[in-house]
Scaffold this motif. Sequence first.
Motif, mmCIF file in Angstrom:
data_model
loop_
_atom_site.group_PDB
_atom_site.id
_atom_site.type_symbol
_atom_site.label_atom_id
_atom_site.label_comp_id
_atom_site.label_asym_id
_atom_site.label_seq_id
_atom_site.Cartn_x
_atom_site.Cartn_y
_atom_site.Cartn_z
ATOM 1 N N THR A 109 0.839 -1.193 0.000
ATOM 2 C CA THR A 109 0.000 0.000 0.000
ATOM 3 C C THR A 109 0.875 1.245 0.000
ATOM 4 N N LYS A 110 0.277 2.313 -0.429
ATOM 5 C CA LYS A 110 1.017 3.562 -0.499
ATOM 6 C C LYS A 110 1.408 4.008 0.898
ATOM 7 N N LYS A 111 0.561 3.733 1.831
ATOM 8 C CA LYS A 111 0.866 4.108 3.209
ATOM 9 C C LYS A 111 2.164 3.457 3.663
ATOM 10 N N ALA A 112 2.281 2.182 3.402
ATOM 11 C CA ALA A 112 3.495 1.470 3.786
ATOM 12 C C ALA A 112 4.675 2.048 3.035
ATOM 13 N N ASP A 113 4.429 2.362 1.786
ATOM 14 C CA ASP A 113 5.457 2.960 0.959
ATOM 15 C C ASP A 113 5.938 4.261 1.604
ATOM 16 N N TYR A 114 5.002 5.119 1.922
ATOM 17 C CA TYR A 114 5.320 6.378 2.575
ATOM 18 C C TYR A 114 6.059 6.118 3.888
ATOM 19 N N GLY A 115 5.558 5.174 4.630
ATOM 20 C CA GLY A 115 6.169 4.865 5.915
ATOM 21 C C GLY A 115 7.636 4.505 5.755
ATOM 22 N N LEU A 116 7.919 3.681 4.786
ATOM 23 C CA LEU A 116 9.304 3.266 4.561
ATOM 24 C C LEU A 116 10.167 4.459 4.176
ATOM 25 N N MET A 117 9.618 5.309 3.328
ATOM 26 C CA MET A 117 10.371 6.483 2.924
ATOM 27 C C MET A 117 10.701 7.344 4.140
ATOM 28 N N ALA A 118 9.705 7.546 4.983
ATOM 29 C CA ALA A 118 9.909 8.359 6.176
ATOM 30 C C ALA A 118 10.976 7.736 7.071
ATOM 31 N N LEU A 119 10.860 6.433 7.262
ATOM 32 C CA LEU A 119 11.829 5.731 8.103
ATOM 33 C C LEU A 119 13.230 5.918 7.559
ATOM 34 N N LYS A 120 13.346 5.760 6.268
ATOM 35 C CA LYS A 120 14.654 5.896 5.669
ATOM 36 C C LYS A 120 15.184 7.308 5.879
ATOM 37 N N TYR A 121 14.301 8.266 5.689
ATOM 38 C CA TYR A 121 14.689 9.655 5.873
ATOM 39 C C TYR A 121 15.205 9.885 7.291
ATOM 40 N N LEU A 122 14.451 9.377 8.239
ATOM 41 C CA LEU A 122 14.852 9.547 9.641
ATOM 42 C C LEU A 122 16.177 8.852 9.923
ATOM 43 N N ALA A 123 16.358 7.719 9.289
ATOM 44 C CA ALA A 123 17.612 6.989 9.494
ATOM 45 C C ALA A 123 18.786 7.830 9.007
ATOM 46 N N GLU A 124 18.588 8.463 7.874
ATOM 47 C CA GLU A 124 19.648 9.319 7.346
ATOM 48 C C GLU A 124 19.920 10.485 8.281
ATOM 49 N N GLN A 125 18.858 11.084 8.774
ATOM 50 C CA GLN A 125 19.004 12.200 9.703
ATOM 51 C C GLN A 125 19.774 11.784 10.941
ATOM 52 N N ALA A 126 19.476 10.590 11.410
ATOM 53 C CA ALA A 126 20.147 10.094 12.614
ATOM 54 C C ALA A 126 21.646 10.008 12.375
ATOM 55 N N VAL A 127 22.002 9.520 11.189
ATOM 56 C CA VAL A 127 23.419 9.406 10.854
ATOM 57 C C VAL A 127 24.070 10.784 10.826
ATOM 58 N N LEU A 128 23.398 11.712 10.169
ATOM 59 C CA LEU A 128 23.923 13.074 10.084
ATOM 60 C C LEU A 128 24.121 13.675 11.471
ATOM 61 N N ALA A 129 23.122 13.518 12.310
ATOM 62 C CA ALA A 129 23.179 14.081 13.655
ATOM 63 C C ALA A 129 24.348 13.495 14.432
ATOM 64 N N GLU A 130 24.545 12.227 14.231
ATOM 65 C CA GLU A 130 25.627 11.551 14.953
ATOM 66 C C GLU A 130 26.985 12.081 14.493
ATOM 67 N N GLN A 131 27.089 12.216 13.182
ATOM 68 C CA GLN A 131 28.340 12.726 12.625
ATOM 69 C C GLN A 131 28.644 14.117 13.154
ATOM 70 N N ALA A 132 27.599 14.916 13.313
ATOM 71 C CA ALA A 132 27.794 16.274 13.805
ATOM 72 C C ALA A 132 28.018 16.299 15.312
ATOM 73 N N GLY A 133 28.037 15.113 15.898
ATOM 74 C CA GLY A 133 28.273 15.020 17.331
ATOM 75 C C GLY A 133 27.147 15.606 18.161
ATOM 76 N N ALA A 134 25.967 15.589 17.603
ATOM 77 C CA ALA A 134 24.831 16.207 18.286
ATOM 78 C C ALA A 134 24.316 15.356 19.441
ATOM 79 N N ASP A 135 23.465 15.969 20.167
ATOM 80 C CA ASP A 135 22.796 15.323 21.304
ATOM 81 C C ASP A 135 22.202 13.969 20.880
ATOM 82 N N LEU A 136 22.636 12.941 21.527
ATOM 83 C CA LEU A 136 22.226 11.590 21.118
ATOM 84 C C LEU A 136 20.753 11.316 21.382
ATOM 85 N N ASN A 137 20.239 11.961 22.370
ATOM 86 C CA ASN A 137 18.878 11.678 22.801
ATOM 87 C C ASN A 137 17.837 11.905 21.707
#
Lengths: 162, 162
Positions: free
Chosen positions: B5-33
Amino acid sequence: MLRLTKKADYGLMALKYLAEQAVLAEQAGADLNLSGARSAKDIAEAYHIPPQLLAKILQTLARANLLISHAGTNGGYALARPAADISTFEVIRAIDGPLFITSCITIHGACDLAGHCTIKEPLRKVNDSITTLLSGISVADLIEPADHLPAAMAGGLVNIER
Amino acid sequence: MLRLTKKADYGLMALKYLAEQAVLAEQAGADLNLSGARSAKDIAEAYHIPPQLLAKILQTLARANLLISHAGTNGGYALARPAADISTFEVIRAIDGPLFITSCITIHGACDLAGHCTIKEPLRKVNDSITTLLSGISVADLIEPADHLPAAMAGGLVNIER
DNA sequence: CAATCTACGACCATTTTGGTCTTGCTTCCA
DNA sequence: TGGAAGCAAGACCAAAATGGTCGTAGATTG
Ligand code: SF4
Ligand code: SF4
């Protein structure tokens, strides 16, 4: 999600039934040409599914060259090929159409976010994996679960990389 | 058939996006929380998908403990676990519900032909195979296709016998 | 020619999906 | 302390897919 339509379900049941009939006919040394031909009505009754609907399904299956139809008295449908040569994938695709996991894959370019979609490629791999899996299962495998399934395809199945 | 379903599709995209953000934040040494927390609106805009719909999807994902939500200014969603620990199977099931291939499997005993259905068991195997396949693919695998996927599961994948 | 089949298309009811709106609650921070 | 920014939840709706029916026409056999 990932729901098999009832039509495909019915189709598989019918195919399996016909495969069994073919075996029986062969054992009885019957005429090879129309071995195990059964009418749509017969099959529908055997499984208690709406006859008219099954008829339509069998027709599409015949159009896809998976079945051979024969009209007239004592007519009916028979497998076009040996059961072992008909994959579940073919059956499903014939009935439900070529649609697959994501919208973008089959309705080529239909999704308007195809441009900035980053998930498309990975999903295509998953899609391919499922296709491979289904292709590896023949109608014959349904009637008697086989453990001699192609181990060769295993590698391709889990491999998501390009 | 087998349409995500498109919803699942969207969900996966969002998850992936967040995963990328998490990596970026970590690299920048940002607040882990709250590393890489993004608002639903941000994600929706990034992919041009209906914001309200995405919001609802993210909510269900949060309810399924795949995401952590934080209200208020500068709030948003972040992954509840490392991306490598979130399987696509979990995501899809959380969004689209536990429905799987045939009606009989999940809505246990819903199909009224369950009695005389001979195709049920083999299909369950296929179902299991797909589940296994999906379970073996994490959100992390989506962002950077990995070729180190578990070869161990290959055997279980193609095995239809009991 | 009559019985028994398939062939095909129009049609409809129900369900699922995708998407919107409204209302309310939480958190931050100026 | 009161907005603004954000999530939470649910009712609601439109469009599409699915499941199923009907009627008519054509083939085949005996
Ligand atoms: S969002 Fe991406 S994966 Fe989904 S249909 Fe559109 S292009 Fe394909
Ligand atoms: S027909 Fe058989 S396989 Fe399909 S839903 Fe019913 S019991 Fe399950």
